[in-house]
Design a protein around this motif. Structure first.
Motif, mmCIF file in Angstrom:
data_model
loop_
_atom_site.group_PDB
_atom_site.id
_atom_site.type_symbol
_atom_site.label_atom_id
_atom_site.label_comp_id
_atom_site.label_asym_id
_atom_site.label_seq_id
_atom_site.Cartn_x
_atom_site.Cartn_y
_atom_site.Cartn_z
ATOM 1 N N SER A 1 -3.575 7.090 -3.548
ATOM 2 C CA SER A 1 -3.282 5.912 -2.720
ATOM 3 C C SER A 1 -3.627 4.668 -3.525
ATOM 4 O O SER A 1 -4.731 4.552 -4.064
ATOM 5 C CB SER A 1 -4.115 5.943 -1.437
ATOM 6 N N LEU A 2 -2.687 3.789 -3.608
ATOM 7 C CA LEU A 2 -2.929 2.600 -4.409
ATOM 8 C C LEU A 2 -2.445 1.352 -3.692
ATOM 9 O O LEU A 2 -1.604 1.405 -2.793
ATOM 10 C CB LEU A 2 -2.247 2.722 -5.772
ATOM 11 N N VAL A 3 -3.008 0.236 -4.095
ATOM 12 C CA VAL A 3 -2.595 -1.074 -3.602
ATOM 13 C C VAL A 3 -2.050 -1.845 -4.801
ATOM 14 O O VAL A 3 -2.738 -1.984 -5.825
ATOM 15 C CB VAL A 3 -3.765 -1.840 -2.955
ATOM 16 N N ALA A 4 -0.816 -2.295 -4.687
ATOM 17 C CA ALA A 4 -0.172 -3.030 -5.774
ATOM 18 C C ALA A 4 0.206 -4.424 -5.299
ATOM 19 O O ALA A 4 0.664 -4.610 -4.161
ATOM 20 C CB ALA A 4 1.068 -2.289 -6.256
ATOM 21 N N LYS B 1 0.870 -1.184 0.000
ATOM 22 C CA LYS B 1 0.000 0.000 0.000
ATOM 23 C C LYS B 1 0.901 1.226 0.000
ATOM 24 O O LYS B 1 1.754 1.383 0.877
ATOM 25 C CB LYS B 1 -0.903 -0.010 1.225
ATOM 26 N N ILE B 2 0.686 2.088 -0.997
ATOM 27 C CA ILE B 2 1.601 3.211 -1.200
ATOM 28 C C ILE B 2 0.803 4.455 -1.572
ATOM 29 O O ILE B 2 -0.233 4.364 -2.240
ATOM 30 C CB ILE B 2 2.635 2.863 -2.301
ATOM 31 N N THR B 3 1.273 5.595 -1.103
ATOM 32 C CA THR B 3 0.654 6.885 -1.459
ATOM 33 C C THR B 3 1.678 7.710 -2.228
ATOM 34 O O THR B 3 2.795 7.937 -1.748
ATOM 35 C CB THR B 3 0.200 7.651 -0.205
ATOM 36 N N ILE B 4 1.276 8.144 -3.421
ATOM 37 C CA ILE B 4 2.139 8.944 -4.284
ATOM 38 C C ILE B 4 1.555 10.354 -4.370
ATOM 39 O O ILE B 4 0.345 10.537 -4.552
ATOM 40 C CB ILE B 4 2.242 8.321 -5.682
ATOM 41 N N ALA B 5 2.391 11.366 -4.195
ATOM 42 C CA ALA B 5 1.929 12.762 -4.182
ATOM 43 C C ALA B 5 2.651 13.571 -5.261
ATOM 44 O O ALA B 5 3.768 13.240 -5.668
ATOM 45 C CB ALA B 5 2.168 13.377 -2.807
ATOM 46 N N GLY B 6 1.980 14.630 -5.729
ATOM 47 C CA GLY B 6 2.557 15.539 -6.708
ATOM 48 C C GLY B 6 1.604 16.708 -6.933
ATOM 49 O O GLY B 6 0.614 16.875 -6.211
ATOM 50 N N CYS C 1 9.120 -11.284 -12.552
ATOM 51 C CA CYS C 1 8.472 -10.405 -11.584
ATOM 52 C C CYS C 1 7.395 -9.618 -12.311
ATOM 53 O O CYS C 1 7.643 -9.046 -13.377
ATOM 54 C CB CYS C 1 9.504 -9.464 -10.962
ATOM 55 N N GLN C 2 6.192 -9.616 -11.744
ATOM 56 C CA GLN C 2 5.078 -8.916 -12.359
ATOM 57 C C GLN C 2 4.373 -8.058 -11.318
ATOM 58 O O GLN C 2 4.316 -8.419 -10.136
ATOM 59 C CB GLN C 2 4.087 -9.916 -12.961
ATOM 60 N N ILE C 3 3.829 -6.916 -11.782
ATOM 61 C CA ILE C 3 3.118 -5.985 -10.909
ATOM 62 C C ILE C 3 1.690 -5.836 -11.406
ATOM 63 O O ILE C 3 1.452 -5.619 -12.603
ATOM 64 C CB ILE C 3 3.797 -4.599 -10.881
ATOM 65 N N ALA C 4 0.739 -5.945 -10.486
ATOM 66 C CA ALA C 4 -0.668 -5.707 -10.811
ATOM 67 C C ALA C 4 -1.206 -4.642 -9.861
ATOM 68 O O ALA C 4 -1.013 -4.728 -8.643
ATOM 69 C CB ALA C 4 -1.484 -6.999 -10.683
ATOM 70 N N ILE C 5 -1.858 -3.592 -10.413
ATOM 71 C CA ILE C 5 -2.469 -2.556 -9.597
ATOM 72 C C ILE C 5 -3.841 -3.059 -9.144
ATOM 73 O O ILE C 5 -4.721 -3.335 -9.971
ATOM 74 C CB ILE C 5 -2.618 -1.241 -10.389
ATOM 75 N N VAL C 6 -4.024 -3.184 -7.832
ATOM 76 C CA VAL C 6 -5.262 -3.744 -7.284
ATOM 77 C C VAL C 6 -6.335 -2.668 -7.152
ATOM 78 O O VAL C 6 -7.483 -2.865 -7.540
ATOM 79 C CB VAL C 6 -4.991 -4.422 -5.926
#
Length: 511
Positions: free
Chosen positions: A170-173, A154-159, A196-201
């Protein structure tokens, strides 16, 4: 009926084992059959039979030759210790490695910085990682391959958005990675990332709802799919690198007090089942000066393994490994026994000997102090059964009269075989052994300057001396303990010990 043809193939050291139908299967690779095909050794169910072709005499001879070769070579390469590492232990080691290295936070900070060759995202400036929650890690073994890792982050990205306001997303990956476990060129076990694979939940943002569809889609397409793999996938490699460093430590030399060292080397590539990773280890023992310590051939090394019946990591130590470690301590097992009233023994004098050995009493010096020099002359031997473990010491006992500092010839010398009951415990990542006298198993006269005599009357007297004077000295020499295999820096604080045929079994629970 045509003569049946026998085909013989040269067989090599086994790579692993598995259980099937109550029988134990050992995988023995060969050059002319399917690699890793199991060789099965168990009885058929009652009421069944297997037809066998009649073999020519030369074929029978070849069978016996092959069996003899296999038995002798198998004993040579059988492991001295086996680790069966369960998923809880690996999970704890991975979680600890992530926490200690703070690898995700470091990579998140790196991802927030401007990267050379990476174009800024149109409409978004000052992109950075504002918050990163501890990841949820799920691990499973992939039989025959290695480790499957799923990490929910769980990560929050700001800009700042193009409309001039602060933007937070805020996203869950969910990251999934398949990692191979093999044997490195250095000989240590080694993890490596295969994919390695990433999926945005899920994604949540503070932008106005009217802007969500277009902005979120653009962000997902252009930013998250670029930032997240570059941040999370290197984290997997970094954590596995830390795990590999711990494997290297497992294979490194461990000091054995001031007496020498022990090192565990990997006999064959790791074996991965659905329940545990199995490592077959060969111990290398050295004296302080570098001279090797040979493990005894009897009892043999681990030709078979006790079943794993409890949760946790199982560590199997062969009896001959324990004997080899005790050989490093052998010099400290020697003792000079002199008269000591505090021991509550009969006086150690020639008069006491004369009362026990009347046939040579006239040849003994009258009323002189007696010194018994006890020396271990052969490497110690350890035997382990399910209900009893014994340490066997082979010693000489030299009986001398006069002051201990005097230079003189012994009155006589006995050769003895002492059996000691052993009790095991684990403290501070070391195996500790304490002993009590089981019995003075064997005693015979080796030489005598006072004439021949029957040594039998000395047996009870010497058993008392061993129990009262020698056993405490042995326990003092053993109190340092023997190093156990390094287990990723985890503690042996919850360890259960049981004995099996020819081996000591430690079950280590991670709590």
């Amino acid at each position: 009926m045509p003569t049946p043809t026998l085909r013989f193939t040269r067989m090599f050291t086994y790579k692993g084992r598995r259980e099937q139908g109550g029988c134990r299967l050992w995988r023995v690779p060969s050059r002319s059959c399917t690699r890793g095909a199991p060789v099965k050794a168990c009885s058929l169910p009652a009421g069944t039979s297997r037809a066998m072709p009649e073999l020519p005499r030369s074929g029978i001879c070849c069978v016996f030759f092959l069996c003899g070769w296999l038995v002798s070579s198998h004993g040579t390469d059988a492991p001295g210790a086996v680790l069966e590492i369960d998923i809880e232990t690996i999970d704890q080691a991975v979680t600890t490695a992530m926490a200690e290295s703070n690898v995700l936070q470091k990579l998140a900070e790196a991802a927030s910085k401007k990267q050379p060759g990476v174009k800024p995202i149109k409409g978004i400036t000052g992109l950075k990682v504002k918050d990163l929650q501890p990841p949820e890690i799920s691990l499973t073994f992939v039989p025959g391959t290695g480790l499957f890792m799923a990490v929910l982050t769980k990560i929050t990205i700001a800009g700042r958005s193009f409309i001039g306001g602060n933007m937070e997303i805020s996203l869950v990956a969910n990251m999934t990675a398949k990692n191979k476990l093999s044997q490195a060129d250095s000989g240590s076990p080694k993890f490596s990332v295969e994919n390695c694979q990433i999926a945005i939940v899920s994604v949540k943002t503070n932008l106005p709802s009217s802007m969500l569809p277009k902005m979120v889609n653009k962000f997902l397409d252009s930013t998250l799919q670029k930032v997240m793999p570059g941040m999370l996938c290197p984290a997997v490699g970094a954590v596995l690198g830390l795990m590999n460093a711990k494997f290297d430590t497992m294979m490194a030399k461990i000091p054995f007090g001031a007496l020498g060292s022990i090192q565990f080397t990997l006999l064959s590539p790791p074996i991965i089942s659905q329940d545990f990773i199995e490592l077959h280890l060969k111990p290398i023992l050295q004296h302080q000066g570098g001279d090797p310590v040979d493990l005894p051939a009897d009892p043999p090394a681990l030709a078979s393994l006790p079943p794993k019946t409890e949760p946790g990591t199982q560590i199997v130590l062969s009896a001959n490994l324990l004997a080899g470690e005790l050989t490093l301590l052998q010099a400290s097992f020697d003792l000079n026994v002199t008269d000591n009233p505090a021991l509550e023994l009969p006086p150690l004098t020639t008069a006491t000997l004369a009362s026990l050995l009347p046939e040579v009493s006239e040849s003994l010096p009258p009323s002189k102090p007696l010194v018994i020099e006890l020396r271990v002359t052969k490497p110690p031997l350890v035997t382990i059964k399910e209900d009893k473990s014994l340490l066997h010491l082979f010693t000489t006992m030299e009986f001398l009269s006069g002051d201990p500092s005097d230079s003189r010839d012994p009155l006589f010398v006995l050769e003895t075989h002492i059996n000691l009951d052993t009790q095991f415990s684990v403290h501070e990542e070391k195996l500790h052994i304490s002993v009590t006298l089981d019995r003075l198993y064997k005693m015979e006269l080796s030489s005598s300057s006072v004439g021949p005599f029957d040594e039998t009357p000395l047996k009870g007297f010497l058993a008392d001396i061993i129990q009262v004077a020698y056993v405490p000295a042995l326990n003092a020499a053993l109190q340092e303990g023997m190093p156990l295999p390094y287990l990723f820096g985890l503690k042996y604080s919850h360890t259960e010990i049981r004995m099996s045929e020819g081996a000591l079994v430690l079950n280590v629970r991670v709590k």
